[in-house]
Enzyme design. Structure first.
Site, PDB file in Angstrom:
ATOM      1  CB  CYS A 299       0.184   8.971 -14.171  1.00 26.99           C
ATOM      2  SG  CYS A 299       0.854   8.256 -12.696  1.00 26.99           S
ATOM      3  CB  ILE A 300       0.876   9.893 -19.707  1.00 25.34           C
ATOM      4  CG1 ILE A 300       0.146  10.083 -21.038  1.00 25.34           C
ATOM      5  CG2 ILE A 300       2.043   8.947 -19.883  1.00 25.34           C
ATOM      6  CD1 ILE A 300       0.985  10.773 -22.108  1.00 25.34           C
ATOM      7  CG  LEU A 301      -4.811   5.698 -19.137  1.00 24.54           C
ATOM      8  CD1 LEU A 301      -4.218   4.319 -19.396  1.00 24.54           C
ATOM      9  CD2 LEU A 301      -5.858   5.593 -18.023  1.00 24.54           C
ATOM     10  NE  ARG A 308       0.564   2.052 -32.041  1.00 26.41           N
ATOM     11  CZ  ARG A 308       1.311   1.153 -32.630  1.00 26.41           C
ATOM     12  NH1 ARG A 308       1.253  -0.096 -32.275  1.00 26.41           N
ATOM     13  NH2 ARG A 308       2.137   1.490 -33.588  1.00 26.41           N
ATOM     14  CE  LYS A 309      -9.144   4.821 -31.796  1.00 20.36           C
ATOM     15  NZ  LYS A 309      -9.352   3.940 -32.952  1.00 20.36           N
ATOM     16  N   GLY A 310      -2.885   8.434 -31.785  1.00 22.55           N
ATOM     17  CA  GLY A 310      -2.185   9.711 -31.704  1.00 22.55           C
ATOM     18  C   GLY A 310      -2.516  10.542 -30.469  1.00 22.55           C
ATOM     19  CE1 TYR A 311      -8.075  11.775 -29.401  1.00 22.26           C
ATOM     20  CE2 TYR A 311      -8.117   9.395 -29.739  1.00 22.26           C
ATOM     21  CZ  TYR A 311      -8.688  10.644 -29.922  1.00 22.26           C
ATOM     22  OH  TYR A 311      -9.849  10.763 -30.624  1.00 22.26           O
ATOM     23  N   GLY A 312      -1.860   9.818 -27.339  1.00 23.44           N
ATOM     24  CA  GLY A 312      -0.715   9.798 -26.421  1.00 23.44           C
ATOM     25  C   GLY A 312       0.286  10.885 -26.787  1.00 23.44           C
ATOM     26  CD  GLU A 333       6.477  10.565 -10.486  1.00 20.84           C
ATOM     27  OE1 GLU A 333       5.827  11.610 -10.315  1.00 20.84           O
ATOM     28  OE2 GLU A 333       6.235   9.512  -9.871  1.00 20.84           O
ATOM     29  CB  SER A 337       4.994   1.805 -18.851  1.00 25.01           C
ATOM     30  OG  SER A 337       4.497   2.622 -19.884  1.00 25.01           O
TER      31      SER A 337
END
Ligand code: ACO
Ligand code: ZN
Length: 433
Positions: A299-301, A308-312, A333, A337
């Protein structure tokens, strides 16, 4: 991506939710005159049944098809005064909300037919992996699996239980239902300790907690630091409560993920912005200690105030850096989304096209995979979706016209925060004892 027509509609960005919802009064006026027969039909219709499909006025002042998920009496209202919890069938479920009767166009009740919701629900097939997980925790067999699927389905169709959370200096509107223990479900707002992630129902409890909580960063090892950015690795087995708290918190923003998982089996990589008050969580990803399906991320969050700042992109890149250190390829996995897919597609595109642009001579998918730790299937689907794969003389080849690559790279957006591999101090997980 929240509207069907406009993939980049900023006004529909979920982070704007709170701005829109806070203190807005519904000043909708019914302008069409109601004739007698319509009035009669209307009163026989009310209150609307759960499951009713109708048009509803949304924040863009337009009417959109919705399905009624739940209803509740308006306090101090008449016997037919209900509010309705609706799902906009064209939009992501994070935009589900309580609406007033005035927002609904009752004339449309009989005419709106939209099978999208049903389609979505029945197509929520679990991945094999999820099934196996459930099988492992509920060994009783297939009846139990069905019950589990049922519970999962119910969870997907549930009304948001917690509306807002307080976390550090942010108050955040939630997106989805999360299965907090029942005693928390009567609170609209929960107060989280930003360091140990314990949650409380009242602000005084949090104040008292903050006086005695001595954590100033996630429990676990700091494995990366660059400037004010730090990454902590938390072992779910050693820090069970933290792992569970993180899952409850994350589920508020993740739709298609279940909490059947045993946190013991996972490592949590918690990204923080640090200052003199401590290390403040901006997001995380979880990773199975052992994955048969070569998942390198479960999971990623990114917490909404930091999105929307590039952390993802940073988190995704980090997950592949770990895979490179393990000498393995990895993949996230499934299911992804909508936002997850966008972020991954962007990452894959940038990484692969950067290589293709610089590379001289032939290169195979296998070589690309070895260089990037991106699984071959993901490379293929990415290049296919960009129409860079062609079938020539009986085999598939990558066609990389520099001009086309530049165009795709531009469209893939900014690179975001870079992972400085020289600052990653980490060895792959090994079972102890
Ligand atoms: N609308 C349009 N495009 C978006 C949006 C949005 N709301 N959010 C992200 N994107 C796209 C953009 O292309 C963006 O790049 P850009 O800003 O250069 O245009 C790119 O995705 C990634 O942007 P980041 O700033 O790096 O990503 P962010 O920090 O916002 O995190 C994430 C992305 C983690 C998916 C975040 O949206 C999130 O936490 N969502 C809720 C939880 C979720 O859905 N997680 C993925 C589930 S799948 C899984 O866990 C395996
Ligand atoms: Zn605490």
């Amino acid at each position: 991506i929240d509207t069907p027509n406009n993939a980049d509609n900023d006004s529909a960005h979920p982070a704007d939710n709170h701005r829109h919802l806070a203190g807005e009064s519904t000043d909708f006026v019914v302008t069409q005159p109601e004739n007698e027969s319509y009035r009669k039909r209307k009163s026989s219709m009310l209150p609307l049944e759960v499951g009713t499909r109708v048009l509803c006025r949304w924040r863009d002042s337009k009417h959109h098809p919705v399905k009624v998920i739940e209803r509740r009496r308006v306090p101090s209202g008449g016997p037919n005064d209900y509010e309705y919890y609706v799902h906009y069938t064209e939009f992501n479920r994070r935009l589900d909300e309580w609406v007033k009767l005035e927002q609904l166009d009752l004339k449309s009740v009989e005419t709106v037919v939209d099978e999208k919701v049903e389609d979505k629900v029945t197509s929520l097939k679990m991945t094999r992996h999820q099934k196996r997980k459930i099988d492992e925790t509920h060994v009783e067999g297939h009846e139990e699996l069905d019950a589990a699927s049922l519970r999962e389905h119910e969870e997907f169709t549930k009304v948001k239980n917690i509306a807002t959370i307080e976390l550090g200096r942010y108050e955040i509107e939630t997106w989805y239902f999360s299965p907090f223990p029942p005693e928390y479900n009567d609170s609209l707002k929960l107060y989280f300790c930003e360091f140990c992630l314990n949650f409380m129902k009242r602000p005084e409890q949090l104040q008292r907690h903050m006086k005695k909580c001595d954590l100033k960063h996630p429990p676990g090892d700091e494995i990366y630091r660059s400037g004010t950015l730090s990454m902590f690795e938390v072992d779910g087995k050693k820090n069970k409560v933290y792992g569970q708290n993180l899952c409850y918190l994350a589920k508020l923003f993740l739709d298609h993920k279940t909490l059947y998982y045993d946190v013991d089996l996972f490592l949590f990589y918690v990204l923080c912005e640090c200052d003199d008050r401590g290390c403040h969580m901006v997001g995380y990803f979880s990773k199975e200690k052992h994955s048969e399906e070569s998942y390198n991320l479960a999971c990623i969050l990114t917490l909404p105030p930091y999105q929307r700042k590039g952390y993802g992109k940073f988190l995704i890149a980090f997950s592949y850096e770990l895979s490179k250190k393990e000498g393995k390829v990895g993949t996230p996995e499934r299911p992804l989304s909508d936002l997850g897919l966008l972020s991954y597609r962007g990452y894959w595109t940038r990484v692969l096209l950067d290589i293709l642009k610089k590379h001289k001579g032939n290169i195979s998918i296998k070589e690309l995979s070895d260089m990037t730790a991106i699984k071959a299937e993901d490379i293929l689907t990415t290049l296919q979706s960009l129409e860079l794969i062609q079938y020539r003389k009986g085999q598939h080849v990558i066609c990389a016209d520099p001009k086309v690559l530049d165009r795709h790279l531009k469209a893939a957006g900014r690179g975001g925060l870079e992972v400085d591999v020289s600052k990653l101090i980490w060895t792959p997980y090994k079972e102890q004892g």
